[in-house]
Design an enzyme around this catalytic site. Structure first.
Site, PDB file in Angstrom:
ATOM      1  N   HIS A 125       0.817  -1.223   0.000  1.00  0.00           N
ATOM      2  CA  HIS A 125       0.000   0.000   0.000  1.00  0.00           C
ATOM      3  C   HIS A 125       0.850   1.274   0.000  1.00  0.00           C
ATOM      4  CE1 HIS A 125      -3.657  -2.249   0.384  1.00  0.00           C
ATOM      5  NE2 HIS A 125      -3.290  -2.801   1.538  1.00  0.00           N
ATOM      6  N   ASP A 162      -2.692 -10.660  -2.522  1.00  0.00           N
ATOM      7  CA  ASP A 162      -3.300 -10.111  -1.298  1.00  0.00           C
ATOM      8  C   ASP A 162      -4.736  -9.690  -1.644  1.00  0.00           C
ATOM      9  OD1 ASP A 162      -2.298  -8.688   1.546  1.00  0.00           O
ATOM     10  OD2 ASP A 162      -3.975  -7.641   0.584  1.00  0.00           O
ATOM     11  N   HIS A 164      -6.347  -7.185  -0.773  1.00  0.00           N
ATOM     12  CA  HIS A 164      -6.467  -5.740  -1.020  1.00  0.00           C
ATOM     13  C   HIS A 164      -5.674  -5.363  -2.270  1.00  0.00           C
ATOM     14  CE1 HIS A 164      -6.894  -6.224   3.441  1.00  0.00           C
ATOM     15  NE2 HIS A 164      -7.929  -5.427   3.217  1.00  0.00           N
ATOM     16  N   ASP A 245      -4.979 -12.879   3.038  1.00  0.00           N
ATOM     17  CA  ASP A 245      -6.237 -12.365   3.583  1.00  0.00           C
ATOM     18  C   ASP A 245      -7.440 -12.594   2.668  1.00  0.00           C
ATOM     19  OD1 ASP A 245      -4.989 -10.537   1.916  1.00  0.00           O
ATOM     20  OD2 ASP A 245      -4.919  -8.913   3.384  1.00  0.00           O
TER      21      ASP A 245
HETATM   22  N1  Q9C Z   1     -11.915   1.474   8.030  1.00  0.00           N
HETATM   23  C1  Q9C Z   1      -2.675  -5.218   4.131  1.00  0.00           C
HETATM   24  O1  Q9C Z   1      -3.338  -6.237   4.062  1.00  0.00           O
HETATM   25  N2  Q9C Z   1      -7.918  -0.933   6.790  1.00  0.00           N
HETATM   26  N3  Q9C Z   1      -3.190  -4.044   4.537  1.00  0.00           N
HETATM   27  C2  Q9C Z   1      -8.652   0.281   6.627  1.00  0.00           C
HETATM   28  C3  Q9C Z   1     -10.731   1.471   7.213  1.00  0.00           C
HETATM   29  C4  Q9C Z   1      -6.648  -0.993   6.104  1.00  0.00           C
HETATM   30  C5  Q9C Z   1      -4.564  -3.923   4.896  1.00  0.00           C
HETATM   31  C6  Q9C Z   1      -9.938   0.209   7.388  1.00  0.00           C
HETATM   32  C7  Q9C Z   1      -6.317  -2.422   5.727  1.00  0.00           C
HETATM   33  C8  Q9C Z   1      -4.912  -2.529   5.202  1.00  0.00           C
HETATM   34  C9  Q9C Z   1      -1.220  -5.242   3.812  1.00  0.00           C
HETATM   35 ZN    ZN Z   2      -4.296  -7.170   2.496  1.00  0.00          ZN
END
Ligand code: Q9C
Ligand code: ZN
Length: 309
Positions: A125, A162, A164, A245
């Site tokens: 990210h 991943d 995301h 995930d």
């Molecule tokens: N309500 C990885 O899996 N969450 N990052 C945001 C907002 C961020 C995940 C929640 C999730 C990041 C590397």
């Molecule tokens: Zn992720």
């Protein structure tokens, strides 16, 4: 196969109840050890600023480090995503995560060994000048640039399974024909990028997954939207953003993969690596937040990755 990690990566603390926690690495390392898979464990070195600056301006990196608190934890993002945290031990965990990838490139190119980087914080990210999604330095992007600079590799592919979207990796290479980026991810979901219409200069390949997607449908999309175009690209090295995930047990997303699916995902990647890339693959841990799912899935991933180059 080589596994990079470091005690410093265990020390990063994001606050009670935060999903990105040291137990992730504890359970992964235990699972690898009890799996019986032959591995060579190595300590990740600290990344040097020169190499990091192939991707991120030094000023931006120093800005992140200047926010590291002496005690407690601080967030580096604005609301509503106030979950990318710095704690007193952050600097070395960030530098070791990135350093693992740099050392992995040297092992891959000099010793012809595949490498898995069991690291935290993750990286996909992290944009050129923006930390987010638990990420600060884009570990895999730095490795791609390092391969190009030090080993004169012309074409690098990054495959990201991943759950995301790797907004950082996409942003860094959006206008760069020398790096192909292919990702499957739940959509819509954090970070919101990764629509299939986002194609870069023909080097970005996004496959979107609806909430509830199961194994069979996942494999169709992974094959058609990621594997096929990367196969056409003919990369000299393949780097993997390995997030676990998309597992059915994961608390942060809604995709229904099983642990075994990560064996077949990895095999698919190795098939094209064996054709175009002399089998050269480095894998970087990204997400995966259910400890049972994570440890089982990493073992499946490594079972596929361990075959000799
Ligand atoms: N309500 C990885 O899996 N969450 N990052 C945001 C907002 C961020 C995940 C929640 C999730 C990041 C590397
Ligand atoms: Zn992720």
């Amino acid at each position: 196969m080589i596994i990079y990690s470091h005690q410093d990566c265990f020390l990063k603390y994001n606050g009670d109840g935060h999903p990105e926690r040291k137990e992730r690495l504890v359970t992964i390392m235990n699972a690898i050890k009890t799996s019986g898979i032959q591995t060579d464990f190595k300590d990740a070195p600290l990344a040097d600023l020169d190499t990091i600056s192939l991707v991120h301006p030094v000023k931006h990196i120093n800005q992140i480090f200047s926010n590291i608190p002496r005690i407690g934890i601080v967030g580096v993002e604005k609301e509503p995503y106030a979950d990318t945290m710095l704690c007193p031990n952050s600097k070395n965990s960030i530098l070791r995560s990135c350093g693992s990838g740099i050392a992995a490139c040297d092992d891959l190119m000099k010793k012809n060994e595949r490498v898995f980087c069991a690291i935290r914080p993750p990286g996909h990210h992290a944009e050129t000048e923006r930390a987010n999604g638990f990420c600060f330095i884009n570990n895999i992007a730095v490795a791609a640039r390092y391969l190009q600079k030090k080993y004169n590799i012309k074409k690098v592919a990054i495959i990201d399974f991943d759950v995301h979207h790797g907004n950082g990796t996409q942003e860094i290479f959006y206008n760069d024909r020398s790096v192909a980026y292919g990702s499957t991810h739940e959509f819509p979901l954090f970070p919101g990028t990764g629509a299939e219409s986002e194609k870069g200069v023909g080097n970005i390949f996004n496959g979107t997954l609806k909430a509830g997607t199961k194994s069979k449908e996942f494999f169709e999309i992974f094959e058609n939207k990621v594997i096929k175009p990367i196969d056409k690209f003919k990369p000299e090295v393949i780097l993997i953003s390995s997030g676990f995930d998309a597992h059915i047990r994961d608390p942060l997303a809604n995709i229904n993969l099983t642990s075994k699916d990560f064996f077949y995902i990895t095999k698919k990647i190795l098939e094209i690596a064996n054709i175009h890339s002399k089998g050269r693959v480095i894998s970087f841990l990204e997400g995966g937040y259910d400890l049972t799912a994570l440890s089982e899935s990493v073992v499946e991933h490594l079972k596929a990755l361990k075959t000799h180059i």
